[in-house]
Design a protein around this motif. Structure first.
Motif, PDB file in Angstrom:
ATOM      1  N   MET A  23       0.704  -1.352   0.013  1.00 48.08           N
ATOM      2  CA  MET A  23      -0.096   0.017  -0.150  1.00 48.08           C
ATOM      3  C   MET A  23       1.052   1.259   0.146  1.00 48.08           C
ATOM      4  O   MET A  23       1.939   1.336   0.493  1.00 48.08           O
ATOM      5  CB  MET A  23      -0.992   0.108   1.131  1.00 48.08           C
ATOM      6  N   THR A  24       0.401   2.282  -0.508  1.00 46.76           N
ATOM      7  CA  THR A  24       0.859   3.483  -0.587  1.00 46.76           C
ATOM      8  C   THR A  24       0.448   4.192   1.056  1.00 46.76           C
ATOM      9  O   THR A  24      -0.407   3.551   1.811  1.00 46.76           O
ATOM     10  CB  THR A  24       0.425   4.683  -1.502  1.00 46.76           C
ATOM     11  N   MET A  25       0.922   5.166   1.402  1.00 48.86           N
ATOM     12  CA  MET A  25       0.463   5.562   2.578  1.00 48.86           C
ATOM     13  C   MET A  25      -0.985   6.315   2.745  1.00 48.86           C
ATOM     14  O   MET A  25      -1.624   6.055   3.624  1.00 48.86           O
ATOM     15  CB  MET A  25       1.602   6.924   3.258  1.00 48.86           C
ATOM     16  N   PRO A  59       4.036   3.371   5.347  1.00 49.04           N
ATOM     17  CA  PRO A  59       2.633   3.029   5.263  1.00 49.04           C
ATOM     18  C   PRO A  59       2.214   1.996   6.182  1.00 49.04           C
ATOM     19  O   PRO A  59       1.165   2.327   7.062  1.00 49.04           O
ATOM     20  CB  PRO A  59       2.554   2.400   3.868  1.00 49.04           C
ATOM     21  N   TYR A  60       3.184   1.122   6.710  1.00 48.71           N
ATOM     22  CA  TYR A  60       2.783   0.208   7.949  1.00 48.71           C
ATOM     23  C   TYR A  60       2.600   0.880   9.078  1.00 48.71           C
ATOM     24  O   TYR A  60       1.718   0.508   9.854  1.00 48.71           O
ATOM     25  CB  TYR A  60       4.037  -0.920   7.960  1.00 48.71           C
ATOM     26  N   ASP A  61       3.473   2.028   9.326  1.00 51.54           N
ATOM     27  CA  ASP A  61       3.346   2.617  10.797  1.00 51.54           C
ATOM     28  C   ASP A  61       2.009   3.582  10.485  1.00 51.54           C
ATOM     29  O   ASP A  61       1.495   3.877  11.468  1.00 51.54           O
ATOM     30  CB  ASP A  61       4.508   3.601  10.867  1.00 51.54           C
ATOM     31  N   ALA A  62       1.909   4.189   9.263  1.00 51.45           N
ATOM     32  CA  ALA A  62       0.841   5.042   9.349  1.00 51.45           C
ATOM     33  C   ALA A  62      -0.670   4.433   9.818  1.00 51.45           C
ATOM     34  O   ALA A  62      -1.465   4.814  10.645  1.00 51.45           O
ATOM     35  CB  ALA A  62       0.678   5.677   7.862  1.00 51.45           C
ATOM     36  N   SER A  95       6.155  -0.853   2.453  1.00 44.87           N
ATOM     37  CA  SER A  95       4.790  -0.704   1.915  1.00 44.87           C
ATOM     38  C   SER A  95       4.104  -1.846   2.305  1.00 44.87           C
ATOM     39  O   SER A  95       2.861  -1.895   1.937  1.00 44.87           O
ATOM     40  CB  SER A  95       4.893  -0.743   0.269  1.00 44.87           C
ATOM     41  N   GLU A  96       4.474  -2.950   2.993  1.00 46.42           N
ATOM     42  CA  GLU A  96       3.874  -4.390   3.330  1.00 46.42           C
ATOM     43  C   GLU A  96       2.829  -3.984   4.356  1.00 46.42           C
ATOM     44  O   GLU A  96       3.240  -3.964   5.627  1.00 46.42           O
ATOM     45  CB  GLU A  96       4.830  -5.310   3.666  1.00 46.42           C
ATOM     46  N   VAL A  97       1.620  -3.802   4.180  1.00 47.46           N
ATOM     47  CA  VAL A  97       0.694  -3.502   5.172  1.00 47.46           C
ATOM     48  C   VAL A  97      -0.380  -4.422   5.137  1.00 47.46           C
ATOM     49  O   VAL A  97      -1.194  -4.844   4.276  1.00 47.46           O
ATOM     50  CB  VAL A  97       0.071  -2.175   4.818  1.00 47.46           C
ATOM     51  N   PRO A  98      -0.797  -4.997   6.465  1.00 44.16           N
ATOM     52  CA  PRO A  98      -1.760  -5.874   6.587  1.00 44.16           C
ATOM     53  C   PRO A  98      -3.201  -5.387   6.101  1.00 44.16           C
ATOM     54  O   PRO A  98      -3.497  -4.080   6.349  1.00 44.16           O
ATOM     55  CB  PRO A  98      -1.623  -6.539   8.140  1.00 44.16           C
ATOM     56  N   ASP A  99      -4.263  -6.080   5.760  1.00 41.22           N
ATOM     57  CA  ASP A  99      -5.505  -5.753   5.583  1.00 41.22           C
ATOM     58  C   ASP A  99      -6.175  -5.287   6.609  1.00 41.22           C
ATOM     59  O   ASP A  99      -7.016  -4.416   6.844  1.00 41.22           O
ATOM     60  CB  ASP A  99      -6.207  -6.686   4.542  1.00 41.22           C
ATOM     61  N   HIS A 147      -7.071  -5.270  11.127  1.00 42.54           N
ATOM     62  CA  HIS A 147      -6.617  -4.507  12.261  1.00 42.54           C
ATOM     63  C   HIS A 147      -5.285  -4.693  12.891  1.00 42.54           C
ATOM     64  O   HIS A 147      -4.833  -6.105  13.137  1.00 42.54           O
ATOM     65  CB  HIS A 147      -7.775  -4.785  13.346  1.00 42.54           C
ATOM     66  N   TYR A 148      -4.416  -3.877  13.296  1.00 45.49           N
ATOM     67  CA  TYR A 148      -3.267  -4.001  14.049  1.00 45.49           C
ATOM     68  C   TYR A 148      -2.904  -2.642  14.495  1.00 45.49           C
ATOM     69  O   TYR A 148      -3.446  -1.721  13.983  1.00 45.49           O
ATOM     70  CB  TYR A 148      -1.939  -4.553  13.268  1.00 45.49           C
ATOM     71  N   THR A 149      -2.108  -2.542  15.630  1.00 44.03           N
ATOM     72  CA  THR A 149      -1.671  -1.231  16.146  1.00 44.03           C
ATOM     73  C   THR A 149      -0.177  -1.164  16.305  1.00 44.03           C
ATOM     74  O   THR A 149       0.590  -2.150  16.309  1.00 44.03           O
ATOM     75  CB  THR A 149      -2.303  -0.766  17.471  1.00 44.03           C
ATOM     76  N   VAL A 150       0.294   0.142  16.200  1.00 42.14           N
ATOM     77  CA  VAL A 150       1.630   0.520  16.359  1.00 42.14           C
ATOM     78  C   VAL A 150       1.696   1.299  17.649  1.00 42.14           C
ATOM     79  O   VAL A 150       0.878   2.154  17.686  1.00 42.14           O
ATOM     80  CB  VAL A 150       2.556   1.035  15.302  1.00 42.14           C
ATOM     81  N   PRO A 151       2.222   1.248  18.951  1.00 45.50           N
ATOM     82  CA  PRO A 151       2.085   1.634  19.933  1.00 45.50           C
ATOM     83  C   PRO A 151       2.501   3.297  19.898  1.00 45.50           C
ATOM     84  O   PRO A 151       3.409   3.695  18.903  1.00 45.50           O
ATOM     85  CB  PRO A 151       3.386   1.021  20.883  1.00 45.50           C
ATOM     86  N   LEU A 152       1.733   4.027  20.729  1.00 43.90           N
ATOM     87  CA  LEU A 152       1.832   5.387  20.381  1.00 43.90           C
ATOM     88  C   LEU A 152       3.152   6.094  21.328  1.00 43.90           C
ATOM     89  O   LEU A 152       2.973   7.227  21.388  1.00 43.90           O
ATOM     90  CB  LEU A 152       0.496   6.101  20.894  1.00 43.90           C
ATOM     91  N   ASP A 153       3.662   5.231  21.886  1.00 42.71           N
ATOM     92  CA  ASP A 153       4.924   5.888  22.749  1.00 42.71           C
ATOM     93  C   ASP A 153       6.310   4.906  22.518  1.00 42.71           C
ATOM     94  O   ASP A 153       7.249   4.950  23.428  1.00 42.71           O
ATOM     95  CB  ASP A 153       4.815   5.556  24.029  1.00 42.71           C
ATOM     96  N   LYS A 154       6.521   4.539  21.095  1.00 48.92           N
ATOM     97  CA  LYS A 154       7.596   3.594  20.885  1.00 48.92           C
ATOM     98  C   LYS A 154       8.433   4.075  19.662  1.00 48.92           C
ATOM     99  O   LYS A 154       7.588   3.917  18.582  1.00 48.92           O
ATOM    100  CB  LYS A 154       7.206   2.291  20.911  1.00 48.92           C
ATOM    101  N   ALA A 155       9.658   4.380  19.739  1.00 54.57           N
ATOM    102  CA  ALA A 155      10.506   4.669  18.285  1.00 54.57           C
ATOM    103  C   ALA A 155      10.735   3.428  17.719  1.00 54.57           C
ATOM    104  O   ALA A 155      10.716   2.340  18.208  1.00 54.57           O
ATOM    105  CB  ALA A 155      11.559   5.660  18.818  1.00 54.57           C
TER     106      ALA A 155
END
Length: 334
Positions: free
Chosen positions: A1-3, A148-151, A195-199, A201-209
């Motif tokens: 995916m694009t962003m 995109p994955y992080d977005a 660009s590899e983005v799962p279709d 639900h998943y999350t990236v933590p809001l407090d982790k670099a």
């Protein structure tokens, strides 16, 4: 995916999972947003879930505060980060303080999406990077993805969070990573591993670099578009740089920063926004406070100019690979 596609997927997932999620803003409904991030969502989820708002940023954010207090989870788009100033009072005086001033009786689970930064020759009113105006405000979370994955993961986490989140989206990264040079094409996201983005639900933590490039000679603290510029600078300079993508600017992952700087002994801060009172100043202060006895050279900052955004000199204003590479070499030679 694009962003763009990843952001749209995140909103699609949350509209399907949570009936309290609503999405609105200028042109985000039928038109699908000026950058097409919400394209097709109104047709799929209905006009009562995805809808247009008047050209009134204060009204958009102000109504979102009321919706959030009522129990909804509004996701609003300010068409360009430059347009957020009429809504700044609502963001700072209402959304950011609602939990504290109500002693926890009310929360403000609002996500405010804003395209930010330059790269489209938008001039002074379409190209600003105002992240420091939000990281200074208690009660706000400030996020800026670079992939995109992080977005997608960060946007889902933001929507599910009970605090107001300022979600800044670098326009130069919407369709692919850019190495910072004006005469080179955008690298297609399809050619990039991020660009590899799962279709689903998943999350990236809001407090982790994220440590996007491991290295031993110096630490680079950056975010957004400047992650890719810093990677290009590392290749150009030959410096073994460890590049940290902050992802969430506040709350900040200080542990990852400190561990890296103590390992390398050098630090370069890179951001697109203007230098004076930019978020890089806070990063430099924190590194000095926590890593002073491990630093072998002064902390370097590479930023935009202390001027109004220069339309005609956009690509000189950006901190490109040559300027970042020069900072790497100064840090190594000091």
């Amino acid at each position: 995916m694009t962003m763009i596609q990843a952001l749209r997927s995140a909103m699609d997932v949350m509209l399907g999972r949570d009936d309290d999620v609503v999405i609105y803003g200028q042109d985000v409904g039928y038109f699908g947003g000026v950058f097409r991030c919400t394209e097709g969502l109104q047709a799929k989820h209905g006009r009562h879930r995805v809808f247009d708002a008047p050209i009134n940023e204060g009204g958009i954010v102000g109504s979102a505060v009321g919706m959030a207090a009522y129990g909804l989870r509004p996701v609003v788009e300010v068409q360009f980060a430059d347009y957020m100033y009429p809504a700044y009072d609502q963001i700072v005086s209402e959304a950011a303080r609602l939990r504290y001033r109500s002693a926890g009786d009310f929360t403000a689970p609002i996500t405010i999406r804003m395209p930010c930064g330059g790269g489209i020759y938008g001039g002074q009113t379409h190209s600003q990077s105002p992240e420091a105006l939000f990281t200074h405000v208690c009660g706000l979370r400030t996020v800026m993805p670079s992939t995109p994955y992080d977005a997608k993961g960060l946007l889902i986490a933001s929507i599910e969070n009970d605090d107001p989140v300022i979600f800044l989206e670098p326009k130069r990264l919407y369709n692919g990573p850019f190495d910072g040079y004006p005469d080179r094409p955008v690298v297609p996201w399809s050619a990039h591993p991020a660009s590899e983005v799962p279709d689903g639900h998943y999350t990236v933590p809001l407090d982790k670099a994220a440590v996007v490039r491991e290295g031993s000679e110096l630490t680079v603290l950056t975010y957004g578009t400047m992650v890719f510029v810093s990677e290009a600078a590392a290749k150009e300079s030959g410096v073994d740089a460890e590049i940290i993508d902050l992802r969430t600017l506040w709350p900040l992952d200080l542990d990852t920063i400190v561990a890296s700087v103590k390992k390398t002994g050098r630090c370069v801060v890179v951001h697109e926004a203007t230098r004076t009172s930019g978020f890089g100043a806070e990063l430099a202060a924190l590194v000095q406070e926590h890593c002073f006895y491990h630093l072998e050279t002064p902390i370097e900052r590479v930023t935009g100019w202390d001027t109004p955004y220069p339309h005609a000199q956009e690509w000189h204003y950006f901190a490109g690979p040559s300027r970042v590479s020069a900072a790497f070499k100064r840090a190594m030679e000091a």
